[in-house]
Design an enzyme around this catalytic site. Structure first.
Site, short mmCIF file in Angstrom:
data_model
loop_
_atom_site.label_atom_id
_atom_site.label_comp_id
_atom_site.label_asym_id
_atom_site.label_seq_id
_atom_site.Cartn_x
_atom_site.Cartn_y
_atom_site.Cartn_z
N ASN A 164 0.82 -1.22 0.00
CA ASN A 164 0.00 0.00 0.00
C ASN A 164 0.85 1.27 0.00
O ASN A 164 0.40 2.30 -0.49
CB ASN A 164 -1.00 -0.01 1.16
CG ASN A 164 -0.32 -0.02 2.51
OD1 ASN A 164 0.73 -0.61 2.68
ND2 ASN A 164 -0.91 0.65 3.47
N GLU A 262 4.13 -4.24 12.53
CA GLU A 262 3.16 -3.15 12.36
C GLU A 262 2.03 -3.69 11.52
O GLU A 262 2.19 -3.92 10.32
CB GLU A 262 3.81 -1.97 11.65
CG GLU A 262 4.85 -1.26 12.47
CD GLU A 262 5.49 -0.14 11.68
OE1 GLU A 262 4.83 0.41 10.78
OE2 GLU A 262 6.66 0.15 11.94
N CYS A 295 -3.39 1.39 6.68
CA CYS A 295 -3.59 0.69 7.96
C CYS A 295 -4.14 1.62 9.03
O CYS A 295 -4.89 1.22 9.90
CB CYS A 295 -2.31 0.02 8.42
SG CYS A 295 -0.93 1.16 8.65
N GLU A 470 8.31 1.84 16.38
CA GLU A 470 9.46 2.37 15.64
C GLU A 470 9.27 3.88 15.54
O GLU A 470 8.23 4.41 15.90
CB GLU A 470 9.59 1.68 14.27
CG GLU A 470 9.95 0.20 14.43
CD GLU A 470 10.21 -0.53 13.11
OE1 GLU A 470 10.83 0.05 12.23
OE2 GLU A 470 9.77 -1.69 13.00
#
Ligand code: ADP
Length: 496
Positions: A164, A262, A295, A470
């Site tokens: 994405n 993630e 996301c 992160e």
């Protein structure tokens, strides 16, 4: 592998840009016997035949990364930082090419690749290069003994990225991993593999030593699976879906390789009656960006009952004003979804929701006028909290709307999924913002805004949205092995 013939068929010209779609291992292009076809979501055209790596290529790339590791780890910080800035320069010089290739490959808007995404890619390299130079822990004393904490590079890192935001997410991982003194094997997603190949060219032109950055192309359950189960890998960073994360974490567990995950989200966007309603509507419509394939998207609109009707009225007007079309066209707001399988998956969610009694007040199916992989921006009401459409990540331009009457109810709905990536809050009451934020389960909360992301901030999710953070020095925490050195005072006692 090196012994195999290199065939001309594995290189391509995409949007006028030559792309070498072979692997990049130890500073040379390496072909596989097999290839896979990479297609553009814009028109379904085959863009390239891409080398299809497996265990052999994964092994060769990890070996190259391991061989390059001691030299890179010993390279002074200032020199590593200089080389990462040179990579950033290369990204900036080739910004238009990168934007064009990325849009051809994953169908996201050219205008955002040009103006937002690719500048951000360069910024990722610069930020972590600069951060490296100031990275430090406080030294301290214990009964006369000095404690010094150092950030030791960990070793070869495997970085697995999704389709994405391909180069954005690659650079978000590659930059801190390299800055920390690690070497890298990057495996881009098979639906958007091309800009990773261009990054290899840019890194080589910038002067990055051979083997410091390697790119293995291939499918997730072949090249990806082989990389994450390799015993010589010291870190795995993954962005993608929950089922794939489970497989990767399982493979990593066998070798006790630390992982950073993630994952997805089903983030709430809460609109209180005291909010600036036009702002709230703008924030809601923004969730269709990148055809909803984000996301972080706040896909669950939770709106206070007293304003729900007016919110819906204004939302429908704004959604109808979005221009769907070719992502290369500056006027387009909504491009195609990435792949036929993704379109079918999105539509499956919507069909099942409608069958279960949901109402499509906006959109509700593929875009028949445009055809191809376009899905109409969709808003579903009459959805139950425990329904699939409210609980599962769709990863398309599909929002749901539920109403609430009290703050408690809003928080309960907001936290009522297994995810915890982000939350968006629209309210005119700062005290309410503080109260609600404190109770939300989310890695990031945006109050009266969306998608403002500073690289100094921690990024990641709770629950099934991921493990670890992160960003800023949190990236270095993950990519380094921290070492504490305790030194006795000169001439002092040997034991503390
Ligand atoms: P999606 O389901 O959204 O297409 P995935 O989470 O499966 O995405 O994929 C994200 C990345 O993970 C891609 O680069 C893909 O190739 C990779 N991948 C998929 N399966 C595996 C696996 N078993 N091991 C390692 N990587 C994988």
């Amino acid at each position: 592998m090196p012994e195999q013939p290199r065939t001309a068929a594995v290189t391509a010209v995409v949007a006028g840009v030559p792309v070498d779609t072979r692997h990049w291992i130890g500073g040379r292009r390496v072909a596989s016997a097999g290839t896979f076809t990479d297609r553009s979501p814009i028109d379904g055209r085959a863009l390239a035949e891409v080398s299809r790596g497996g265990a052999a290529e994964a092994g060769a790339a990890v070996a190259a990364a391991a061989a390059a590791f001691p030299g890179w780890a010993a390279t002074p910080r200032a020199e590593r930082a200089r080389l990462l800035h040179a990579v950033a320069d290369g990204v900036q010089q080739r910004l238009e090419e990168l934007a064009q290739v990325e849009t051809a490959d994953n169908g996201a808007l050219l205008r955002s690749h040009r103006r937002g995404v690719m500048p951000r890619v360069a910024h990722n390299f610069r930020f972590f290069a600069d951060r490296l130079l100031t990275l430090d822990h406080e030294d301290f004393e214990t009964r006369g003994h000095s404690n010094h904490v150092s950030w030791d590079p960990a070793g070869p890192c495997v970085l697995i990225t999704p389709w994405n935001a391909p180069l954005m997410l690659a650079s978000w991982k590659v930059a801190p991993a390299l800055a920390a003194g690690n070497t890298v094997v990057l495996k881009p997603a098979e639906w958007s593999p091309l800009t990773a190949s261009l990054l290899a060219d840019i890194a080589a032109e910038a002067g990055l030593p051979d083997g410091v950055l390697n790119v293995v192309q291939g499918l997730g359950d072949e090249a990806g699976a082989a990389l994450v189960s390799h015993p010589d890998v010291r870190r795995i960073s993954f962005t993608g879906s929950v089922p794939t994360a489970r497989r990767i974490a399982g493979a990593a567990a066998a070798n006790l390789t630390p992982v950073s995950l993630e994952l997805g989200g089903k983030s709430p966007l809460l609109v209180f009656a005291d909010a600036d309603l036009d702002l709230a509507v703008d924030l809601a419509v923004e969730q269709y960006d990148n055809a909803g394939q984000v996301c972080l998207a706040g896909t669950r609109l939770l709106v206070e009952s007293s304003i729900a009707e007016e919110f819906l009225r204004r939302f429908a007007v704004r959604a109808a004003a979005l221009t769907p079309g070719d992502p290369r066209d500056e006027a387009t707001d909504l491009g195609p979804t990435v792949h036929r399988r993704q379109l079918d998956r999105i539509d499956g969610f919507v069909r099942r929701a409608l069958d279960a009694g949901a109402r499509a007040v906006v959109g509700g199916g593929p875009d028949e006028d445009l055809g191809g992989l376009h899905y109409r921006p969709t808003l579903l009401t009459d959805v139950a909290q425990d329904s699939e459409i409210v609980q599962e990540e769709v990863f398309g331009p599909v929002l749901t709307l539920q109403t609430f009457d009290t703050e408690d109810e809003a928080v309960e709905l907001a936290n009522g999924t297994r995810f915890g990536l982000a939350a968006v809050l629209a309210t005119g009451d700062p005290e309410r913002a503080d109260r609600v934020t404190a109770r939300l389960v989310a890695g990031t909360v945006w109050v009266n805004c969306f998608f403002v992301r500073d690289l100094r901030a921690p990024f990641g999710g709770s629950r099934h949205s991921g493990i670890g953070r992160e960003g800023g020095s949190w990236s270095f925490d993950f990519y380094c092995d921290l070492k504490n050195t305790v030194t006795a005072p000169k001439g002092g006692p040997g034991h503390g």
